[in-house]
Design an enzyme around this catalytic site. Structure first.
Site, PDB file in Angstrom:
ATOM      1  N   PHE A  14       0.816  -1.230   0.000  1.00 38.12           N
ATOM      2  CA  PHE A  14       0.000   0.000   0.000  1.00 38.12           C
ATOM      3  C   PHE A  14       0.843   1.270   0.000  1.00 38.12           C
ATOM      4  O   PHE A  14       0.344   2.341  -0.357  1.00 38.12           O
ATOM      5  CB  PHE A  14      -0.995  -0.032   1.167  1.00 38.12           C
ATOM      6  CG  PHE A  14      -0.597   0.802   2.362  1.00 38.12           C
ATOM      7  CD1 PHE A  14       0.261   0.303   3.314  1.00 38.12           C
ATOM      8  CD2 PHE A  14      -1.087   2.086   2.513  1.00 38.12           C
ATOM      9  CE1 PHE A  14       0.627   1.062   4.412  1.00 38.12           C
ATOM     10  CE2 PHE A  14      -0.727   2.857   3.605  1.00 38.12           C
ATOM     11  CZ  PHE A  14       0.135   2.343   4.551  1.00 38.12           C
ATOM     12  N   LYS A  15       2.127   1.173   0.353  1.00 41.79           N
ATOM     13  CA  LYS A  15       2.980   2.359   0.340  1.00 41.79           C
ATOM     14  C   LYS A  15       3.014   3.009  -1.054  1.00 41.79           C
ATOM     15  O   LYS A  15       3.251   4.202  -1.183  1.00 41.79           O
ATOM     16  CB  LYS A  15       4.403   2.003   0.761  1.00 41.79           C
ATOM     17  CG  LYS A  15       4.535   1.317   2.113  1.00 41.79           C
ATOM     18  CD  LYS A  15       4.201   2.232   3.259  1.00 41.79           C
ATOM     19  CE  LYS A  15       4.644   1.673   4.615  1.00 41.79           C
ATOM     20  NZ  LYS A  15       3.923   0.463   5.036  1.00 41.79           N
TER      21      LYS A  15
END
Ligand code: PLP
Length: 501
Positions: A115-116
Site C-alpha cells: 500500500f505504500k
C-alpha cells in the site's frame, strides 16, 4: 467558501509556526521535531454520490486539492496523472473485493505491491513541484527508514527523478527475503540502500537524529543539498492516503452496498499509524465512518494504548510475519495526540518528551473520551496464520499476513460487539510479497520449497498471475550490499553524498 479556504500547516509541537502545504512537504518534519498538521480538516466539496461515478484520479483531485491549497489545478492534476498510471496493474487503482461478508480494499496494485505505493507514487512529483514553487535549487536528498515496504516503494518512486537522491536504511534481519531482494536490486544512480544491524526503531531513530543534526545540514547546504523525508510522517504521504477511503465509500455507494449516508467501519492493519490516521481524516472530511478499527500484531503497543490510555514502548520487540507492523513507536500517533489534546502543542510536546525520556506517557481522561471512535485489538502469530488458512480454504482468496491480522481483529470485533455495520478492511500487501509465511499458513508442506518455487505455487493455488514486481526481481543482480551498525549511519550517508571526511 469553505472549500476554497487555504489550509496551512503547523507543527504538533509549536502551533505558532505556519507553513504552506508545499513547504510542509519539502521539509517533511518540523525543526522542533514535531509533525506538520493541517490547521483544519477540510470538508468534502463534492457529494459522495457524485464521486461514485468518478475515477480514482478524479477522486484524488477532489480530495487532495482541499488539503494542498497552494498547488494549482494544473500542478496537482499533472502529479496525479504521473502517479496513478500504468504502474498500477488495474484501472481501478484500488479495487474492492468482497470475501466472507467484508470488503477488502486492495491497496497493493502498484509498482511494489504494497500500500505504500498509493502515496509514494505521487510523493516525488509533489516534492519536485513543491521545490520549484519555493525556488529551492538544492538537490533534495530523501532519507528514509523502512520496516520493509516503504523502502522499495520510495526507491521506485524516486529512482531517476531529477534533482533528487534517495537513501534507504532497513533492518538487515527484519524484512522478508522478497522485500530485501526488491530493495537491494534497485537501479538508478541516485539510489543508496543500506542494511543496519538493528531493528526498525533503531533505523528510524538514526534517521530522525540525522534530520535534527545541524552540523550535517550545514555541510549539505554547502554542497547544495538538503534533506527531506519520504516516511509516513510527511504530510505528502498522508494526504494521498485519505483519497482511497473516500474512493472506497463512493464505490460502495455505486455498488449499492451502502445507502447514501449509511455508516461503514474501517479496519486497518497498523504500524506507524499513518494509514489509519488517513481514515480518521477521511471521517473528519465527511465520509460516514462509524468505527476505526486499529489492528496490531504481537507488537501491540497501540492495543494497550486504546485499552488503557497509556502508551508504553518499554517491552520486548517481536519479529513477526507482518514485519511492516513490527513497530513500537507509531510516529503518526502524535498527530492524533495533538488533536485530542485540543491542538495544544505544549501539552503534546510534554507527552512526546516523556516518550523520548522514559519510553511512555499517559493521556488524560478527557483526551481518552475523544478516542471513542477507535477500537484496538491484536492478532498473534498463530491467529494470523489460521486466518490465512481459513480464508483460503473457504473462499480461495489469499490474504497477506498484514491483511490477515486486520481480518482476524475484525472477527474479534464482531464477536465482541455484534456490530454488523458494512466493513472495509484495508488490504495492505500482495500475498506474493510474503510468500513463505502465506504458503506455510496454508499448508506446512510448502516450507520445503525455495522462495521462487513458492511464488509459482501461490500463483497456481490462488489462481492469480505472478505480479510484475516479483517477476522483475527473479533474476535481477544485487546492486546494494552495504551493511552497517547503527552508529555508522551518518558516515554511510556522508560517503554516498561525497561530503565531509
Ligand atoms: C506500512 C505497512 C503497514 C502499516 O501502515 P502504517 O501506516 O505504518 O500504520 C501495514 N501493512 C503493510 C503491508 C505495510 O507496508
Amino acid at each position: 467558501m469553505v472549500d476554497n479556504m487555504e489550509v496551512l500547516y503547523s507543527s504538533t509541537r509549536d502551533s505558532s509556526l505556519k507553513v504552506t502545504a508545499s513547504q510542509a512537504i519539502l521539509k517533511g518534519l518540523s525543526d522542533d521535531g514535531g509533525l506538520f498538521v493541517p490547521d483544519h480538516i477540510p470538508t468534502l466539496a463534492v457529494p459522495l454520490r457524485e464521486l461514485a461515478d468518478k475515477s480514482y484520479q478524479e477522486t484524488a483531485y477532489e480530495v487532495m486539492r482541499l488539503f494542498l491549497t497552494d498547488f494549482t489545478e494544473d500542478e496537482l492534476k499533472r502529479c496525479i496523472a504521473r502517479a496513478y498510471d500504468q504502474k498500477f496493474d488495474t484501472d481501478e487503482i484500488a479495487p474492492l473485493k468482497e470475501a466472507q461478508g467484508a470488503y477488502y480494499l486492495e491497496l497493493f496494485h502498484g509498482a511494489t505491491i504494497a500500500f505504500k505505493d498509493m502515496a509514494l507514487s505521487i510523493l516525488p512529483h509533489l516534492m519536485t513541484t513543491a521545490a520549484a514553487k519555493n525556488h529551492v535549487e538544492n538537490e533534495i536528498v530523501i532519507l528514509t527508514a523502512t520496516s520493509g515496504d516503504t523502502g522499495k516503494a520510495a526507491l521506485a518512486g524516486f529512482a531517476g527523478v531529477k534533482g533528487t537522491r534517495i537513501i534507504v536504511f532497513y533492518p538487515k534481519n527484519g524484512v522478508s527475503p522478497i522485500q530485501e531482494k526488491q530493495m537491494v536490486t534497485q537501479q538508478g544512480d541516485n539510489t543508496f540502500v543500506v542494511g543496519i544491524r538493528g531493528n526498525f526503531d533503531d533505523a528510524q531513530n538514526g534517521v530522525k537524529t540525522m534530520f535534527g543534526d545541524r552540523e550535517l545540514a550545514a555541510e549539505m547546504a554547502q554542497a547544495g543539498m538538503q534533506f527531506s523525508s519520504a516516511n509516513s510522517i510527511n504530510i505528502g504521504r498522508l494526504v494521498p492516503q485519505v483519497v482511497y477511503y473516500v474512493y472506497a465509500y463512493a464505490k460502495l455507494l455505486r455498488r449499492g452496498a451502502v445507502k447514501d449516508g449509511e455508516k461503514i467501519n474501517v479496519v486497518v492493519p497498523t504500524g506507524n499509524f499513518g494509514n489509519i490516521l488517513a481514515a480518521f481524516y477521511a471521517k473528519n472530511m465527511g465520509v460516514p465512518i462509524h468505527r476505526l478499527i486499529c489492528a496490531s500484531n504481537e507488537n501491540k503497543v497501540l492495543y494497550d494504548f486504546f485499552a488503557t490510555g497509556r502508551y508504553d514502548r518499554n517491552r520486548e520487540f517481536k519479529l513477526t510475519s507482518s514485519p511492516s507492523m513490527d513497530i513500537l513507536i507509531s510516529s503518526n500517533l502524535e498527530r492524533l495526540i495533538y488533536r485530542i489534546a485540543g491542538e495544544d502543542a505544549a501539552k503534546n510536546a510534554e507527552l512526546m518528551a516523556a516518550l523520548a525520556q522514559s519510553g511512555s506517557y499517559e493521556i488524560t481522561p478527557q483526551m481518552r473520551e475523544q478516542l471513542a471512535d477507535f477500537y484496538g485489538n491484536y492478532a498473534d502469530e498463530q491467529e494470523t496464520a489460521a486466518r490465512i488458512g481459513e480464508m483460503y480454504r473457504s473462499t480461495g482468496y489469499v490474504l497477506d499476513p498484514h491483511t490477515a491480522v486486520a481480518s482476524a481483529v475484525y472477527r474479534k470485533y464482531v464477536q465482541e460487539t455484534g456490530d454488523e455495520t458494512v466493513t472495509v478492511i484495508a488490504s495492505t500487501a500482495s500475498p506474493f510479497k510474503f510468500t513463505r509465511s502465506v504458503m506455510n499458513a496454508i499448508d506446512a508442506k510448502y516450507d520445503a520449497l525455495s522462495d521462487f518455487a513458492l511464488v509459482d505455487e501461490l500463483s497456481r493455488i490462488g489462481a492469480v498471475a505472478v505480479p510484475k514486481a516479483i517477476e522483475d526481481i527473479r533474476t535481477a543482480p544485487v546492486i546494494h550490499d552495504h551493511v552497517c551498525d547503527r552508529t555508522e549511519m551518518k558516515a554511510a550517508v556522508k560517503g554516498f553524498l561525497g561530503i565531509g571526511s
